[in-house]
Design an enzyme around this catalytic site. Structure first.
Site, PDB file in Angstrom:
ATOM      1  N   TYR A 119       7.590  12.637 -20.696  1.00  0.00           N
ATOM      2  CA  TYR A 119       7.928  12.859 -22.042  1.00  0.00           C
ATOM      3  C   TYR A 119       9.181  13.266 -22.211  1.00  0.00           C
ATOM      4  O   TYR A 119       9.382  14.599 -21.775  1.00  0.00           O
ATOM      5  CB  TYR A 119       6.871  13.698 -22.750  1.00  0.00           C
ATOM      6  CG  TYR A 119       5.639  13.069 -22.862  1.00  0.00           C
ATOM      7  CD1 TYR A 119       5.217  11.872 -22.458  1.00  0.00           C
ATOM      8  CD2 TYR A 119       4.348  13.804 -23.360  1.00  0.00           C
ATOM      9  CE1 TYR A 119       3.893  11.350 -22.631  1.00  0.00           C
ATOM     10  CE2 TYR A 119       2.835  13.305 -23.301  1.00  0.00           C
ATOM     11  CZ  TYR A 119       2.859  11.940 -22.873  1.00  0.00           C
ATOM     12  OH  TYR A 119       1.467  11.422 -22.798  1.00  0.00           O
TER      13      TYR A 119
ATOM     14  N   SER B 120      -3.369   8.670 -28.854  1.00  0.00           N
ATOM     15  CA  SER B 120      -3.229   7.771 -30.021  1.00  0.00           C
ATOM     16  C   SER B 120      -4.517   7.281 -30.943  1.00  0.00           C
ATOM     17  O   SER B 120      -4.800   6.000 -31.047  1.00  0.00           O
ATOM     18  CB  SER B 120      -2.542   6.553 -29.557  1.00  0.00           C
ATOM     19  OG  SER B 120      -1.103   6.714 -29.152  1.00  0.00           O
TER      20      SER B 120
ATOM     21  N   GLY C  63      -1.488  13.605 -32.572  1.00  0.00           N
ATOM     22  CA  GLY C  63       0.098  14.045 -32.533  1.00  0.00           C
ATOM     23  C   GLY C  63       0.270  14.099 -33.927  1.00  0.00           C
ATOM     24  O   GLY C  63      -0.233  13.422 -34.906  1.00  0.00           O
TER      25      GLY C  63
END
Ligand code: NDP
Length: 335
Positions: free
Chosen positions: A54, A213, A292
């Protein structure tokens, strides 16, 4: 907050957790990251997810600095890293993948960047066809015996690969993987619900899951229903592929479904982000939903999804199913 066992392990992870992909190092600096992590932590989140790849290590550096600034006790939260992609641009063959060398080096570099003495969870970010699974299981077992990792797992491995790791661990008295990190949301569900089905039973593998996600990168919030907002993920440089996905035939079909789902959210007097996250939580094979966010206000909204689970009755779930119409859809679009 609800706490769920990570598979058959003794670890209780908050049903909602928080991850650093895209946001840390691209959209957020240390103070902004800390404000968002604090919004999650204050609502009972005990797990922060990260990976060497990341922002090529910067996401871990930012999270490490934020954790230092937070003043939170180290035993009150868990951090993870994931090994595979490498933490530098154009990594050489020994700076990426799942060789024992890279598994070791990635773990120690992540510990340094995250400024923690050990990783609570450590994932193989993808399977590596060039490395025998036995080498991976041995390296992970050794890291656990050294006290540098507490639990190891996989991400986007097939059920067959996970079973092979499990069988090798049992054969040689090594430590099997505890958890898998797959994508799971209203649009991507086949593997989680079908391929993995037998791995959840506690009398066999007893696999825990940290799913990613849940909002399909924001699509399921409804924010893309009328175009692409200026300050959204799909507008970020480097994420044009997400925009392309949205513009594809499949993307447009998904968007149409989000618009239909919005009427259900309205009927329940809630929002699309909450409905989409609660739908994931409704599945008891989900140990934790890794959320997120680019803003603390999104965390505040998303964490209210916990209160919606009970409202997702059989009737509501059936209506959602009628709109999604994808229970047997094998499509997997792994980022
Ligand atoms: P989501 O699908 O939930 O997308 C999060 C993004 O959606 C946010 O950054 C924000 O983007 C937007 N958003 C979130 N909440 C709201 C809201 N309430 N209203 C409007 N917009 C909202 O999750 P991620 O894709 O970020 O994945 C979560 C975590 O999972 C990652 O951080 C990572 O830790 C893990 N992951 C693991 C992978 C793996 O291969 N193992 C792959 C991908 C993720 P914006 O505001 O910028 O539009």
């Amino acid at each position: 907050m609800e706490y769920r066992r990570l598979g058959k392990s003794g670890l209780k992870v908050s049903a909602l957790s928080f991850g650093a992909w895209v946001t840390f190092g691209n959209q957020l600096d240390v103070d902004q990251a800390l404000a968002i992590m604090a919004a999650a932590y204050d609502r009972g989140c005990n797990f922060f997810d990260n990976a060497e790849v990341y922002a090529r290590g910067r996401a871990e550096t930012i999270m490490g600095e934020a954790l230092q600034k937070s003043g939170w006790r180290r035993d009150s939260y868990m951090v993870s890293s994931k090994v595979f992609g490498g933490a530098i641009d154009n990594p050489s063959p020994i700076q990426r993948g799942l060789s024992r060398k890279h598994i070791y080096e990635a773990a120690y570099q992540a510990i340094e960047r995250l400024q923690c003495d050990y990783l609570d969870l450590y994932f193989c970010h993808r399977p590596d066809p060039d490395v025998p699974i036995e080498e991976v299981v041995r390296a992970m077992t050794e890291l656990i015996y050294r006290g540098d990792v507490l639990y190891w797992g996989t991400s986007e491995w097939s059920a067959q690969e996970i079973m092979e790791a499990y069988a090798i661990a049992r054969q040689y008295n090594l430590i099997p993987p505890t958890m898998e990190q797959p994508q799971y949301n209203m649009f991507v569900r086949y593997r989680f619900e079908n391929e993995y089905a037998r791995l959840y039973h506690h009398d066999t593998v007893g696999m825990g899951t940290t799913i990613w996600s849940p909002l399909a990168s924001g699509l399921l919030t409804g924010k893309y229903n009328d175009g692409i907002p200026e300050d959204s993920r799909m507008n970020l440089p480097g994420y044009e592929w997400l925009k392309d996905l949205l513009m594809s035939e499949e993307g447009r079909a998904r968007l149409a479904k989000v618009k239909e789902l919005a009427t259900i959210a309205e009927g329940l007097n809630t929002s699309m982000p909450k409905l989409a996250i609660a739908w994931c939580l409704k599945n008891q094979n989900v140990s934790t939903v890794i959320t997120g966010a680019s803003k603390a206000s999104q965390v505040v909204e998303n964490f209210e999804a916990i209160d919606l689970i009970d409202q997702l009755t059989d009737d509501v779930m059936e209506t959602i199913e009628g709109i999604l119409d994808n229970k047997r859809d094998r499509l997997v679009d792994a980022s």
